[in-house]
Design a protein around this motif. Structure first.
Motif, short mmCIF file in Angstrom:
data_model
loop_
_atom_site.label_atom_id
_atom_site.label_comp_id
_atom_site.label_asym_id
_atom_site.label_seq_id
_atom_site.Cartn_x
_atom_site.Cartn_y
_atom_site.Cartn_z
N VAL A 201 0.84 -1.21 0.00
CA VAL A 201 0.00 0.00 0.00
C VAL A 201 0.87 1.25 0.00
O VAL A 201 0.61 2.21 -0.74
CB VAL A 201 -0.95 0.00 1.22
CG1 VAL A 201 -1.65 1.35 1.35
CG2 VAL A 201 -1.97 -1.12 1.10
N LEU A 202 1.92 1.26 0.83
CA LEU A 202 2.82 2.41 0.89
C LEU A 202 3.53 2.62 -0.44
O LEU A 202 3.65 3.76 -0.93
CB LEU A 202 3.85 2.20 2.00
CG LEU A 202 4.91 3.30 2.16
CD1 LEU A 202 4.24 4.64 2.46
CD2 LEU A 202 5.91 2.94 3.25
N ALA A 203 3.99 1.52 -1.05
CA ALA A 203 4.68 1.63 -2.34
C ALA A 203 3.75 2.21 -3.40
O ALA A 203 4.13 3.09 -4.18
CB ALA A 203 5.18 0.25 -2.78
N LEU A 204 2.50 1.74 -3.44
CA LEU A 204 1.54 2.25 -4.41
C LEU A 204 1.24 3.72 -4.18
O LEU A 204 1.05 4.48 -5.14
CB LEU A 204 0.26 1.42 -4.34
CG LEU A 204 0.38 -0.04 -4.82
CD1 LEU A 204 -0.94 -0.77 -4.62
CD2 LEU A 204 0.80 -0.08 -6.29
N ALA A 205 1.19 4.12 -2.91
CA ALA A 205 0.94 5.53 -2.60
C ALA A 205 2.08 6.41 -3.10
O ALA A 205 1.84 7.50 -3.67
CB ALA A 205 0.75 5.71 -1.09
N VAL A 206 3.32 5.95 -2.90
CA VAL A 206 4.47 6.72 -3.38
C VAL A 206 4.48 6.77 -4.90
O VAL A 206 4.77 7.82 -5.50
CB VAL A 206 5.79 6.09 -2.86
CG1 VAL A 206 6.99 6.79 -3.48
CG2 VAL A 206 5.86 6.20 -1.34
N VAL A 207 4.15 5.65 -5.54
CA VAL A 207 4.10 5.62 -7.00
C VAL A 207 3.07 6.61 -7.53
O VAL A 207 3.35 7.41 -8.43
CB VAL A 207 3.78 4.20 -7.50
CG1 VAL A 207 3.53 4.21 -9.01
CG2 VAL A 207 4.92 3.25 -7.19
N ALA A 208 1.88 6.56 -6.98
CA ALA A 208 0.81 7.45 -7.43
C ALA A 208 1.18 8.91 -7.21
O ALA A 208 1.03 9.75 -8.12
CB ALA A 208 -0.49 7.12 -6.70
N GLY A 209 1.68 9.23 -6.02
CA GLY A 209 2.07 10.60 -5.73
C GLY A 209 3.21 11.08 -6.61
O GLY A 209 3.20 12.21 -7.10
N GLY A 210 4.20 10.20 -6.82
CA GLY A 210 5.35 10.58 -7.65
C GLY A 210 4.98 10.81 -9.09
O GLY A 210 5.41 11.80 -9.70
N VAL A 211 4.18 9.91 -9.65
CA VAL A 211 3.79 10.05 -11.06
C VAL A 211 2.92 11.28 -11.26
O VAL A 211 3.13 12.06 -12.20
CB VAL A 211 3.06 8.77 -11.54
CG1 VAL A 211 2.44 9.00 -12.92
CG2 VAL A 211 4.02 7.59 -11.58
N TRP B 145 13.65 13.55 -8.73
CA TRP B 145 13.29 12.94 -7.44
C TRP B 145 11.92 12.25 -7.51
O TRP B 145 11.76 11.12 -7.06
CB TRP B 145 13.25 14.00 -6.34
CG TRP B 145 14.60 14.45 -5.89
CD1 TRP B 145 15.79 13.79 -6.02
CD2 TRP B 145 14.90 15.67 -5.21
NE1 TRP B 145 16.80 14.53 -5.46
CE2 TRP B 145 16.30 15.70 -4.96
CE3 TRP B 145 14.13 16.77 -4.81
CZ2 TRP B 145 16.92 16.75 -4.31
CZ3 TRP B 145 14.75 17.82 -4.16
CH2 TRP B 145 16.13 17.81 -3.91
N LEU B 146 10.95 12.95 -8.08
CA LEU B 146 9.58 12.42 -8.11
C LEU B 146 9.49 11.13 -8.92
O LEU B 146 8.97 10.12 -8.44
CB LEU B 146 8.64 13.48 -8.70
CG LEU B 146 8.32 14.68 -7.81
CD1 LEU B 146 7.59 15.76 -8.61
CD2 LEU B 146 7.49 14.26 -6.61
N ILE B 147 9.99 11.15 -10.14
CA ILE B 147 9.85 9.97 -10.99
C ILE B 147 10.81 8.86 -10.56
O ILE B 147 10.51 7.68 -10.71
CB ILE B 147 10.06 10.35 -12.48
CG1 ILE B 147 9.50 9.26 -13.40
CG2 ILE B 147 11.52 10.63 -12.77
CD1 ILE B 147 8.01 9.09 -13.29
N GLY B 148 11.97 9.25 -10.00
CA GLY B 148 12.90 8.23 -9.50
C GLY B 148 12.33 7.48 -8.31
O GLY B 148 12.42 6.24 -8.25
N ALA B 149 11.75 8.21 -7.36
CA ALA B 149 11.14 7.55 -6.20
C ALA B 149 9.96 6.70 -6.64
O ALA B 149 9.76 5.59 -6.14
CB ALA B 149 10.68 8.60 -5.19
#
Length: 238
Positions: free
Chosen positions: A21-31, A210-214
């Protein structure tokens, strides 16, 4: 008694689900953050901000002179190398070899795949946006690739966050588990700041990296966590 007997496996499963869930949240926020930022960059709406922040690192009236002590430019050049192709390639190579030697081939393949695919994505994005490098700092190092997103910042995020999370999953001490991702974030931030300090990137280039890398690092981890449902952890493969 049954619950207590199965508690370790239940806790591990809950941890994987929360991690996913945390990984998906970071992916969504970053993209989403990257797409919003890219739209502003393409529209030219970040020029004033980029110029103001970039010049804030230079002496007033003389853009050739950076702020700070005389030794700081040398330190910043050393730090920026931590996000360079040569240094990151060596780090990834040695990490992969180590994981193979300790019989963790899946972890080795994961690290290599995450970083190599991230490097490929970086090149695609640079070619697509084709943003010009800053030309405000005299005697800045010559960079031939496009400016947005910052490759150093993006690959530092992909590499260090990937390794930080991997080490955190291997470590059993909770304090140390927090330490590894913390170091990964600090290194990523320092590399990005150094790119602006030496005048080879706009601040929004670094932020985009930073955003797309994370997002990419966490997307790779999300795939692993999803595939590992009901299976042994990646860090313990043999």
């Amino acid at each position: 008694m049954s619950i207590l007997r199965h508690w370790p496996s239940v806790r591990a499963r809950v941890g994987r689900e929360l991690g996913l869930v945390l990984a998906l949240a970071v992916v969504a926020g970053g993209v989403l953050g990257f797409l919003a930022l890219a739209d502003l960059v393409v529209g030219g709406e970040t020029v004033a901000f980029d110029t103001q922040v970039l010049m804030a690192f230079r002496q007033a009236g003389d853009a050739a002179v950076p702020l700070g002590a005389p030794w700081l430019p040398t330190v910043m050049r050393d730090i920026t190398a931590l996000g360079g192709t040569a240094v990151l390639s060596l780090i990834v190579l040695f990490t992969v070899v180590y994981l193979v030697l300790v019989r963790r081939p899946a972890a080795a393949a994961f690290v290599a795949g995450a970083v190599l695919s991230g490097a490929g994505l970086s090149q695609v994005l640079k070619a697509f946006f084709d943003r010009a490098r800053p030309d405000l700092v005299p005697n800045a190092p010559i960079e031939l690739s496009a400016s947005f997103p910052s490759g150093h910042s993006m690959l530092a995020a992909v590499t260090y966050l990937t390794l930080g999370v991997l080490l955190a999953r291997i470590e059993t001490d909770r304090r140390v588990r927090v330490f590894f991702p913390f170091v990964a974030v600090v290194l990523t931030v320092l590399v990005g700041v150094s790119r602006v300090y030496i005048g080879v990137h706009w601040p929004t280039d670094v932020l985009g990296g930073w955003l797309i890398g994370a997002a990419w690092a966490m997307a790779c981890w999300g795939v692993v966590l999803w595939l590992q449902r009901g299976r042994p952890a990646l860090a313990a493969d043999g």
